[in-house]
Design a protein around this motif. Structure first.
Motif, PDB file in Angstrom:
ATOM      1  N   GLY A  89       2.153   1.561  -3.610  1.00  0.00           N
ATOM      2  CA  GLY A  89       1.162   1.609  -4.684  1.00  0.00           C
ATOM      3  C   GLY A  89       0.336   0.335  -4.648  1.00  0.00           C
ATOM      4  O   GLY A  89      -0.411   0.103  -3.705  1.00  0.00           O
ATOM      5  N   ALA A  90       0.535  -0.515  -5.669  1.00  0.00           N
ATOM      6  CA  ALA A  90      -0.177  -1.796  -5.707  1.00  0.00           C
ATOM      7  C   ALA A  90       0.674  -2.864  -6.392  1.00  0.00           C
ATOM      8  O   ALA A  90       0.250  -3.494  -7.363  1.00  0.00           O
ATOM      9  CB  ALA A  90      -1.522  -1.640  -6.416  1.00  0.00           C
ATOM     10  N   TRP A 120       4.475   5.973  -8.070  1.00  0.00           N
ATOM     11  CA  TRP A 120       3.908   4.720  -7.596  1.00  0.00           C
ATOM     12  C   TRP A 120       4.417   3.521  -8.377  1.00  0.00           C
ATOM     13  O   TRP A 120       4.887   3.653  -9.495  1.00  0.00           O
ATOM     14  CB  TRP A 120       2.374   4.773  -7.706  1.00  0.00           C
ATOM     15  CG  TRP A 120       1.789   5.915  -6.951  1.00  0.00           C
ATOM     16  CD1 TRP A 120       1.432   7.138  -7.459  1.00  0.00           C
ATOM     17  CD2 TRP A 120       1.537   5.972  -5.555  1.00  0.00           C
ATOM     18  NE1 TRP A 120       0.954   7.934  -6.445  1.00  0.00           N
ATOM     19  CE2 TRP A 120       1.001   7.251  -5.272  1.00  0.00           C
ATOM     20  CE3 TRP A 120       1.697   5.057  -4.512  1.00  0.00           C
ATOM     21  CZ2 TRP A 120       0.645   7.641  -3.986  1.00  0.00           C
ATOM     22  CZ3 TRP A 120       1.335   5.440  -3.237  1.00  0.00           C
ATOM     23  CH2 TRP A 120       0.820   6.710  -2.986  1.00  0.00           C
ATOM     24  N   TYR A 163       2.978  -0.354  -9.519  1.00  0.00           N
ATOM     25  CA  TYR A 163       1.813  -1.246  -9.497  1.00  0.00           C
ATOM     26  C   TYR A 163       1.961  -2.383 -10.488  1.00  0.00           C
ATOM     27  O   TYR A 163       2.735  -2.308 -11.451  1.00  0.00           O
ATOM     28  CB  TYR A 163       0.515  -0.461  -9.743  1.00  0.00           C
ATOM     29  CG  TYR A 163       0.156  -0.239 -11.189  1.00  0.00           C
ATOM     30  CD1 TYR A 163       0.814   0.702 -11.967  1.00  0.00           C
ATOM     31  CD2 TYR A 163      -0.858  -0.994 -11.791  1.00  0.00           C
ATOM     32  CE1 TYR A 163       0.471   0.893 -13.292  1.00  0.00           C
ATOM     33  CE2 TYR A 163      -1.201  -0.802 -13.126  1.00  0.00           C
ATOM     34  CZ  TYR A 163      -0.533   0.131 -13.870  1.00  0.00           C
ATOM     35  OH  TYR A 163      -0.860   0.322 -15.174  1.00  0.00           O
ATOM     36  N   THR A 164       1.221  -3.460 -10.214  1.00  0.00           N
ATOM     37  CA  THR A 164       1.161  -4.596 -11.115  1.00  0.00           C
ATOM     38  C   THR A 164      -0.215  -4.599 -11.758  1.00  0.00           C
ATOM     39  O   THR A 164      -1.222  -4.627 -11.044  1.00  0.00           O
ATOM     40  CB  THR A 164       1.393  -5.915 -10.345  1.00  0.00           C
ATOM     41  OG1 THR A 164       2.658  -5.825  -9.679  1.00  0.00           O
ATOM     42  CG2 THR A 164       1.408  -7.108 -11.286  1.00  0.00           C
ATOM     43  N   PRO A 165      -0.278  -4.535 -13.084  1.00  0.00           N
ATOM     44  CA  PRO A 165      -1.590  -4.475 -13.736  1.00  0.00           C
ATOM     45  C   PRO A 165      -2.427  -5.727 -13.449  1.00  0.00           C
ATOM     46  O   PRO A 165      -1.886  -6.811 -13.235  1.00  0.00           O
ATOM     47  CB  PRO A 165      -1.241  -4.390 -15.228  1.00  0.00           C
ATOM     48  CG  PRO A 165       0.189  -3.977 -15.289  1.00  0.00           C
ATOM     49  CD  PRO A 165       0.828  -4.496 -14.045  1.00  0.00           C
ATOM     50  N   ARG A 166      -3.716  -5.536 -13.516  1.00  0.00           N
ATOM     51  CA  ARG A 166      -4.640  -6.646 -13.225  1.00  0.00           C
ATOM     52  C   ARG A 166      -4.577  -7.731 -14.291  1.00  0.00           C
ATOM     53  O   ARG A 166      -5.027  -8.846 -14.071  1.00  0.00           O
ATOM     54  CB  ARG A 166      -6.067  -6.101 -13.108  1.00  0.00           C
ATOM     55  CG  ARG A 166      -6.230  -5.125 -11.961  1.00  0.00           C
ATOM     56  CD  ARG A 166      -7.558  -4.400 -12.052  1.00  0.00           C
ATOM     57  NE  ARG A 166      -7.671  -3.708 -13.324  1.00  0.00           N
ATOM     58  CZ  ARG A 166      -8.816  -3.520 -13.993  1.00  0.00           C
ATOM     59  NH1 ARG A 166      -9.936  -3.963 -13.481  1.00  0.00           N
ATOM     60  NH2 ARG A 166      -8.821  -2.894 -15.138  1.00  0.00           N
ATOM     61  N   LEU A 200       1.343  -5.801  -5.447  1.00  0.00           N
ATOM     62  CA  LEU A 200       0.757  -7.144  -5.325  1.00  0.00           C
ATOM     63  C   LEU A 200      -0.629  -7.185  -5.968  1.00  0.00           C
ATOM     64  O   LEU A 200      -1.494  -7.957  -5.581  1.00  0.00           O
ATOM     65  CB  LEU A 200       0.690  -7.570  -3.844  1.00  0.00           C
ATOM     66  CG  LEU A 200       2.019  -7.541  -3.084  1.00  0.00           C
ATOM     67  CD1 LEU A 200       1.810  -7.955  -1.631  1.00  0.00           C
ATOM     68  CD2 LEU A 200       3.057  -8.452  -3.736  1.00  0.00           C
ATOM     69  N   GLY A 201      -0.822  -6.326  -6.966  1.00  0.00           N
ATOM     70  CA  GLY A 201      -2.130  -6.202  -7.606  1.00  0.00           C
ATOM     71  C   GLY A 201      -2.542  -7.400  -8.432  1.00  0.00           C
ATOM     72  O   GLY A 201      -3.697  -7.490  -8.841  1.00  0.00           O
ATOM     73  N   ALA A 252       0.835  -1.208   0.000  1.00  0.00           N
ATOM     74  CA  ALA A 252       0.000   0.000   0.000  1.00  0.00           C
ATOM     75  C   ALA A 252       0.869   1.258   0.000  1.00  0.00           C
ATOM     76  O   ALA A 252       0.558   2.240  -0.683  1.00  0.00           O
ATOM     77  CB  ALA A 252      -0.946  -0.008   1.187  1.00  0.00           C
ATOM     78  N   ARG A 301       5.210  -2.075 -12.931  1.00  0.00           N
ATOM     79  CA  ARG A 301       5.801  -0.864 -13.490  1.00  0.00           C
ATOM     80  C   ARG A 301       5.494   0.343 -12.627  1.00  0.00           C
ATOM     81  O   ARG A 301       4.744   0.285 -11.670  1.00  0.00           O
ATOM     82  CB  ARG A 301       5.321  -0.660 -14.920  1.00  0.00           C
ATOM     83  CG  ARG A 301       3.816  -0.613 -15.100  1.00  0.00           C
ATOM     84  CD  ARG A 301       3.527  -0.653 -16.607  1.00  0.00           C
ATOM     85  NE  ARG A 301       2.165  -0.340 -16.926  1.00  0.00           N
ATOM     86  CZ  ARG A 301       1.334  -1.172 -17.553  1.00  0.00           C
ATOM     87  NH1 ARG A 301       1.745  -2.371 -17.874  1.00  0.00           N
ATOM     88  NH2 ARG A 301       0.103  -0.807 -17.841  1.00  0.00           N
ATOM     89  N   ARG A 302       6.111   1.471 -13.005  1.00  0.00           N
ATOM     90  CA  ARG A 302       5.933   2.714 -12.288  1.00  0.00           C
ATOM     91  C   ARG A 302       4.912   3.590 -12.989  1.00  0.00           C
ATOM     92  O   ARG A 302       4.848   3.623 -14.214  1.00  0.00           O
ATOM     93  CB  ARG A 302       7.253   3.494 -12.232  1.00  0.00           C
ATOM     94  CG  ARG A 302       8.353   2.841 -11.427  1.00  0.00           C
ATOM     95  CD  ARG A 302       9.574   3.760 -11.466  1.00  0.00           C
ATOM     96  NE  ARG A 302      10.787   3.120 -11.017  1.00  0.00           N
ATOM     97  CZ  ARG A 302      11.454   3.485  -9.910  1.00  0.00           C
ATOM     98  NH1 ARG A 302      11.016   4.468  -9.146  1.00  0.00           N
ATOM     99  NH2 ARG A 302      12.567   2.878  -9.578  1.00  0.00           N
ATOM    100  N   VAL A 303       4.149   4.322 -12.213  1.00  0.00           N
ATOM    101  CA  VAL A 303       3.348   5.421 -12.748  1.00  0.00           C
ATOM    102  C   VAL A 303       3.467   6.558 -11.735  1.00  0.00           C
ATOM    103  O   VAL A 303       3.144   6.401 -10.560  1.00  0.00           O
ATOM    104  CB  VAL A 303       1.884   5.011 -13.022  1.00  0.00           C
ATOM    105  CG1 VAL A 303       1.228   4.361 -11.809  1.00  0.00           C
ATOM    106  CG2 VAL A 303       1.068   6.220 -13.472  1.00  0.00           C
ATOM    107  N   GLY A 304       3.968   7.699 -12.191  1.00  0.00           N
ATOM    108  CA  GLY A 304       4.251   8.784 -11.261  1.00  0.00           C
ATOM    109  C   GLY A 304       5.186   8.268 -10.172  1.00  0.00           C
ATOM    110  O   GLY A 304       6.179   7.595 -10.467  1.00  0.00           O
TER     111      GLY A 304
END
Lengths: 243, 243
Positions: free
Chosen positions: A124-125, A236, A238-241, A127-128, A121, A231-234
């Motif tokens: 970001g995410a 953060w 996250y791992t895409p769904r 473990l998405g 958290a 990957r990074r965004v800004g």
């Protein structure tokens, strides 16, 4: 006299992450049992006995807690994070096994925010999507099994959370795991090192695998390694769904 | 006007598992955004706008939430469980990616008790050692990848948690996963089917693999499959720390 045993998760550190059911169980307890720094988080009050013990005495602690519950006390065994993830719940059931006279005890496990969820958290995410959690400690299992699991987790393209990556008595494990990862992942694979997450000492680093060194982790660090799609965004990660 | 976006986990169902930081964020929100049954858990109050939307519109919901935050609102996106585990956090970051003008927004992810932790606690400590979490839905990834991960997870001897095992639109996935498991695990491998865990409708079954049938799971069920070492003690199921 009917006692009870609750095995409760205090979350990673912040009181704002302790669930109301855990707070309620602590308010009703006659005895709180746990590792010294976790018991130190419990406010003393009249009628409550605090039993703090050292690390690596999990089985003694679990057996003592079961005995007190059998004697009619209302005992709460505290863990950091979630008690069912690399923590006290398994130790209590292991201690219960040779004591059929205690199998009818009133036992409840109350979940908590485990370190990897708080670390994820904060970052970001990561473990998405599909992921695994591996305890790098070889106190109770062979280290070859750890390395085998890391290799298979990479092959499955799981995001990975590593608990207990490195300690003074086990300074080399995390380095060996990094070597395995470097053999099979690209140098850009994202790694999150989250130390003391949710506490005032929280320190979060996000680095590509090629820049991670073993001494970046200690026993208060949880390490998250992204999947190939992370990957990074800004600011953060996250791992895409769809990963 | 400076807005904010919080992506918050409501836990698996019981309000006693909602963390104080999530409760606090909801108290400060001007807007709550989420799937209908999750938004239904939020008490209406003056100054709070509830935006409930249907399933499978995660990207629209995420973009709308980001837009409102950019306009100065204090938005909370609610997920069940933990927002970072097969839930809204990844969708928000995915929606953020093509909008650099929003990359500086004040965004926070607040973890929650994810279903597998609540299910594991209700059963004992089946995730007491190395484990993985796999989303069986093939809405966003090929189902062959799911089956590959299940095979590798068995080879690694992880305990496994399966999310979204079966729904009306995907009635066959869980059956295929059971076939894979039956090909490589002993018939006695322990399986926990935890439906609507922590709610008044909670139903928990523990069965050997050979007795599990696909229709025992639905979209409100999380399935935990033990490792080869997972066993029963009294009415409990746990995985030893040495597993």
């Amino acid at each position: 006299m009917t006692g009870s045993l609750v095995i409760a998760g205090l979350g990673p550190g912040s009181d704002a992450m302790v669930t109301p059911e855990v707070t309620g169980a602590l308010a009703r307890a006659t005895d709180v049992v746990g590792y010294i720094p976790y018991v130190a988080r419990i406010a003393p009050r009249a009628g409550l006995v605090l039993h703090a013990s050292d690390n690596r005495v999990e089985m003694d602690r679990a057996t003592a807690a079961l005995r007190m519950a059998a004697e009619g006390r209302h005992v709460v065994v505290v863990s950091s994070g979630d008690p069912g993830v690399f923590a006290m719940a398994s130790a209590v059931f292991e201690a219960l096994e040779p004591h059929p006279e205690w199998h009818g005890l009133d036992i409840r496990v109350l979940p908590g925010i485990t370190a990897m969820l708080a670390a994820a958290a904060a970052a970001g995410a990561p473990l998405g999507h599909d992921f695994c959690a591996i305890n790098l400690s070889d106190n109770l299992k062979p280290f070859d099994l750890v390395l085998k699991r890391v290799r298979l987790a990479v092959e499955a393209d799981f995001a990975m959370a590593f608990y207990n990556p490195r300690s003074r008595s086990r300074p080399d494990q995390f380095g060996h795991v990094l070597e395995v990862l470097r053999g099979v992942c690209t140098p850009e694979r994202l790694v999150i090192l989250a130390r003391a997450v949710s506490t005032p000492e929280q320190a979060l680093r996000v680095l590509p695998l090629c820049e991670v060194t073993p001494e970046m982790a200690d026993m208060r660090t949880v390490v998250i390694v992204g999947s190939s799609a992370t990957r990074r965004v800004g600011g953060w990660v996250y791992t895409p769904r769809s990963a």
